[in-house]
Design a protein around this motif. Structure first.
Motif, mmCIF file in Angstrom:
data_model
loop_
_atom_site.group_PDB
_atom_site.id
_atom_site.type_symbol
_atom_site.label_atom_id
_atom_site.label_comp_id
_atom_site.label_asym_id
_atom_site.label_seq_id
_atom_site.Cartn_x
_atom_site.Cartn_y
_atom_site.Cartn_z
ATOM 1 N N SER A 1 34.159 40.144 34.076
ATOM 2 C CA SER A 1 34.549 41.518 33.758
ATOM 3 C C SER A 1 34.629 42.346 35.040
ATOM 4 C CB SER A 1 33.563 42.146 32.770
ATOM 5 O OG SER A 1 32.255 42.093 33.292
ATOM 6 N N HIS A 2 33.826 41.968 36.032
ATOM 7 C CA HIS A 2 33.823 42.684 37.309
ATOM 8 C C HIS A 2 33.606 41.668 38.421
ATOM 9 C CE1 HIS A 2 32.199 46.353 39.824
ATOM 10 N NE2 HIS A 2 33.345 45.888 40.257
ATOM 11 N N GLN A 3 34.450 41.740 39.436
ATOM 12 C CA GLN A 3 34.354 40.843 40.583
ATOM 13 C C GLN A 3 34.341 41.692 41.849
ATOM 14 O OE1 GLN A 3 35.061 37.018 40.636
ATOM 15 N NE2 GLN A 3 34.140 37.348 42.631
ATOM 16 N N VAL A 4 33.331 41.482 42.663
ATOM 17 C CA VAL A 4 33.253 42.171 43.959
ATOM 18 C C VAL A 4 33.417 41.115 45.033
ATOM 19 C CG1 VAL A 4 31.874 43.629 45.483
ATOM 20 C CG2 VAL A 4 31.672 43.889 43.002
ATOM 21 N N THR A 5 34.285 41.373 45.999
ATOM 22 C CA THR A 5 34.540 40.391 47.044
ATOM 23 C C THR A 5 34.763 41.084 48.371
ATOM 24 O OG1 THR A 5 35.875 38.434 47.580
ATOM 25 C CG2 THR A 5 37.062 40.338 46.728
ATOM 26 N N GLN A 6 34.620 40.318 49.434
ATOM 27 C CA GLN A 6 34.892 40.843 50.768
ATOM 28 C C GLN A 6 36.361 40.641 51.100
ATOM 29 O OE1 GLN A 6 32.732 42.337 52.944
ATOM 30 N NE2 GLN A 6 31.156 42.273 51.361
ATOM 31 N N MET A 7 36.909 41.564 51.844
ATOM 32 C CA MET A 7 38.291 41.462 52.303
ATOM 33 C C MET A 7 38.521 40.101 52.969
ATOM 34 S SD MET A 7 40.202 44.328 54.596
ATOM 35 C CE MET A 7 39.105 44.079 55.969
ATOM 36 N N GLY A 8 39.649 39.473 52.652
ATOM 37 C CA GLY A 8 39.970 38.177 53.233
ATOM 38 C C GLY A 8 39.501 36.986 52.413
ATOM 39 N N GLN A 9 38.645 37.230 51.429
ATOM 40 C CA GLN A 9 38.162 36.143 50.578
ATOM 41 C C GLN A 9 39.157 35.850 49.467
ATOM 42 O OE1 GLN A 9 35.108 34.330 51.055
ATOM 43 N NE2 GLN A 9 35.483 35.351 53.004
ATOM 44 N N GLU A 10 39.052 34.643 48.936
ATOM 45 C CA GLU A 10 39.878 34.230 47.792
ATOM 46 C C GLU A 10 39.157 34.571 46.502
ATOM 47 O OE1 GLU A 10 41.778 30.150 47.575
ATOM 48 O OE2 GLU A 10 40.272 29.921 45.982
ATOM 49 N N VAL A 11 39.908 35.034 45.507
ATOM 50 C CA VAL A 11 39.330 35.249 44.183
ATOM 51 C C VAL A 11 40.204 34.584 43.134
ATOM 52 C CG1 VAL A 11 38.154 37.413 44.735
ATOM 53 C CG2 VAL A 11 40.483 37.474 43.855
ATOM 54 N N ILE A 12 39.577 34.147 42.083
ATOM 55 C CA ILE A 12 40.291 33.599 40.923
ATOM 56 C C ILE A 12 39.858 34.377 39.697
ATOM 57 C CG2 ILE A 12 40.673 31.589 39.467
ATOM 58 C CD1 ILE A 12 40.169 29.829 41.899
ATOM 59 N N LEU A 13 40.822 34.960 39.032
ATOM 60 C CA LEU A 13 40.572 35.679 37.788
ATOM 61 C C LEU A 13 41.032 34.796 36.632
ATOM 62 C CD1 LEU A 13 41.906 39.214 38.824
ATOM 63 C CD2 LEU A 13 39.714 38.129 39.332
ATOM 64 N N ARG A 14 40.193 34.747 35.604
ATOM 65 C CA ARG A 14 40.461 33.809 34.521
ATOM 66 C C ARG A 14 40.768 34.515 33.210
ATOM 67 N NH1 ARG A 14 37.159 31.064 38.014
ATOM 68 N NH2 ARG A 14 37.794 28.912 38.375
ATOM 69 N N CYS A 15 41.597 33.872 32.433
ATOM 70 C CA CYS A 15 42.038 34.424 31.151
ATOM 71 C C CYS A 15 42.160 33.274 30.165
ATOM 72 C CB CYS A 15 43.397 35.106 31.350
ATOM 73 S SG CYS A 15 44.285 35.556 29.856
ATOM 74 N N VAL A 16 41.781 33.551 28.924
ATOM 75 C CA VAL A 16 42.085 32.617 27.836
ATOM 76 C C VAL A 16 43.002 33.351 26.880
ATOM 77 C CG1 VAL A 16 41.211 31.187 25.962
ATOM 78 C CG2 VAL A 16 39.882 31.433 28.071
ATOM 79 N N PRO A 17 44.305 33.011 26.883
ATOM 80 C CA PRO A 17 45.240 33.694 25.997
ATOM 81 C C PRO A 17 45.003 33.308 24.539
ATOM 82 C CG PRO A 17 46.352 32.555 27.815
ATOM 83 C CD PRO A 17 44.952 32.068 27.784
ATOM 84 N N ILE A 18 45.694 33.983 23.645
ATOM 85 C CA ILE A 18 45.646 33.639 22.228
ATOM 86 C C ILE A 18 46.281 32.260 22.056
ATOM 87 C CG2 ILE A 18 46.518 34.283 19.942
ATOM 88 C CD1 ILE A 18 46.180 37.223 20.864
ATOM 89 N N SER A 19 45.659 31.412 21.237
ATOM 90 C CA SER A 19 45.912 29.967 21.297
ATOM 91 C C SER A 19 47.340 29.550 20.993
ATOM 92 C CB SER A 19 44.952 29.229 20.374
ATOM 93 O OG SER A 19 45.179 29.626 19.034
ATOM 94 N N ASN A 20 48.047 30.190 20.110
ATOM 95 C CA ASN A 20 49.407 29.733 19.803
ATOM 96 C C ASN A 20 50.473 30.525 20.556
ATOM 97 O OD1 ASN A 20 49.041 32.103 18.453
ATOM 98 N ND2 ASN A 20 50.007 31.445 16.556
ATOM 99 N N HIS A 21 50.072 31.316 21.523
ATOM 100 C CA HIS A 21 51.025 32.087 22.302
ATOM 101 C C HIS A 21 51.648 31.226 23.394
ATOM 102 C CE1 HIS A 21 49.652 36.415 21.167
ATOM 103 N NE2 HIS A 21 50.107 35.722 20.149
ATOM 104 N N LEU A 22 52.854 31.628 23.814
ATOM 105 C CA LEU A 22 53.616 30.797 24.732
ATOM 106 C C LEU A 22 53.939 31.497 26.051
ATOM 107 C CD1 LEU A 22 56.095 29.280 22.130
ATOM 108 C CD2 LEU A 22 54.102 28.174 23.143
ATOM 109 N N TYR A 23 53.927 32.823 26.035
ATOM 110 C CA TYR A 23 54.196 33.578 27.255
ATOM 111 C C TYR A 23 52.887 34.214 27.715
ATOM 112 C CZ TYR A 23 59.291 33.318 27.245
ATOM 113 O OH TYR A 23 60.580 32.884 27.324
ATOM 114 N N PHE A 24 52.682 34.197 29.022
ATOM 115 C CA PHE A 24 51.448 34.730 29.579
ATOM 116 C C PHE A 24 51.795 35.654 30.741
ATOM 117 C CE2 PHE A 24 49.682 31.700 26.889
ATOM 118 C CZ PHE A 24 50.251 30.466 27.142
ATOM 119 N N TYR A 25 50.998 36.688 30.884
ATOM 120 C CA TYR A 25 51.307 37.737 31.854
ATOM 121 C C TYR A 25 50.049 38.161 32.602
ATOM 122 C CZ TYR A 25 55.292 38.338 28.675
ATOM 123 O OH TYR A 25 56.388 38.129 27.887
#
Lengths: 114, 115
Positions: free
Chosen positions: A9-33
């Motif tokens: 829900s909240h990610q704090v990082t230092q400039m220059g670092q890599e971050v990965i944000l995760r999502c689980v879409p609704i199961s029968n959906h086909l387009y993701f944004y």
């Protein structure tokens, strides 16, 4: 009722670092944004994803950004080298096959780059 | 790039009265419009949509009107309730021309419904 979920829900990082944000879409959906909202500004489109490839991306979505659907359920946004200006709320959304199907949004991840 | 504009940043109405939120757009290719409601620290929640082949769509207390010639749409909430207090976003897409269906959002209008 099915819903889009996002972690963390909240990610704090230092400039220059890599971050990965995760999502689980609704199961029968086909387009993701991914969209983002910088504090005090409008919600902006970043990228759309269909059939395991990017269908459209905005000017914001440069080489520092990438998306992936690694396992058929998760949908991730990676920022390779974060900048201060990447600080924003990042929203994942998903929808069905038709372009008039409603996009349902997740609760967002607040990314803070220090 | 202000393709979708909500010119009123805030609106205050009394409980039980009508709330009217307005939205203007400039892109004549937009053919599908949506309203989302957003509470702080939450994602946008879908309220109601309208296709450009219609000029009105109603769902309970919520009605959206579309005036294509004026490139204007409005959301009416009748009667307004304190729980309606939130930020309302207008969004548009080129559904017919763009299968990807990216949404272009307005800046939002903060509605406050006072008891």
């Amino acid at each position: 009722e099915p819903e889009v979920t996002q972690t963390p829900s909240h990610q704090v990082t230092q400039m220059g670092q890599e971050v990965i944000l995760r999502c689980v879409p609704i199961s029968n959906h086909l387009y993701f944004y991914w969209y983002r909202q910088i504090l005090g500004q409008k919600v902006e489109f970043l990228v759309s994803f269909y059939n395991n490839e990017i269908s459209e991306k905005s000017e914001i979505f440069d080489d520092q950004f990438s998306v992936e659907r690694p396992d058929g359920s998760n949908f991730t946004l990676k920022i390779r080298s974060t900048k201060l200006e990447d600080s924003a709320m990042y929203f994942c959304a998903s929808r069905g096959l038709l372009s008039t199907d409603t996009q349902y949004f997740g609760p967002g991840t607040r990314l803070t780059v220090l | 790039d202000q393709q979708v504009k909500q010119n009123s940043p805030s609106l205050s109405v009394q409980e039980g009265r009508i709330s009217i939120l307005n939205c203007d757009y400039t892109n004549s290719m937009f053919d599908y419009f949506l309203w989302y409601k957003k509470y702080p620290a939450e994602g946008p929640t879908f309220l109601i949509s309208i296709s450009s082949i219609k000029d009105k769509n109603e769902d309970g207390r919520f009605t959206v009107f579309l005036n294509k010639s004026a490139k204007h749409l409005s959301l009416h909430i009748v009667p307004s309730q304190p729980g309606d207090s939130a930020v309302y976003f207008c969004a548009a897409s080129e559904a017919l021309y763009n299968q990807g269906g990216k949404l272009i959002f307005g800046q939002g209008t903060e509605l406050s419904v006072k008891p």
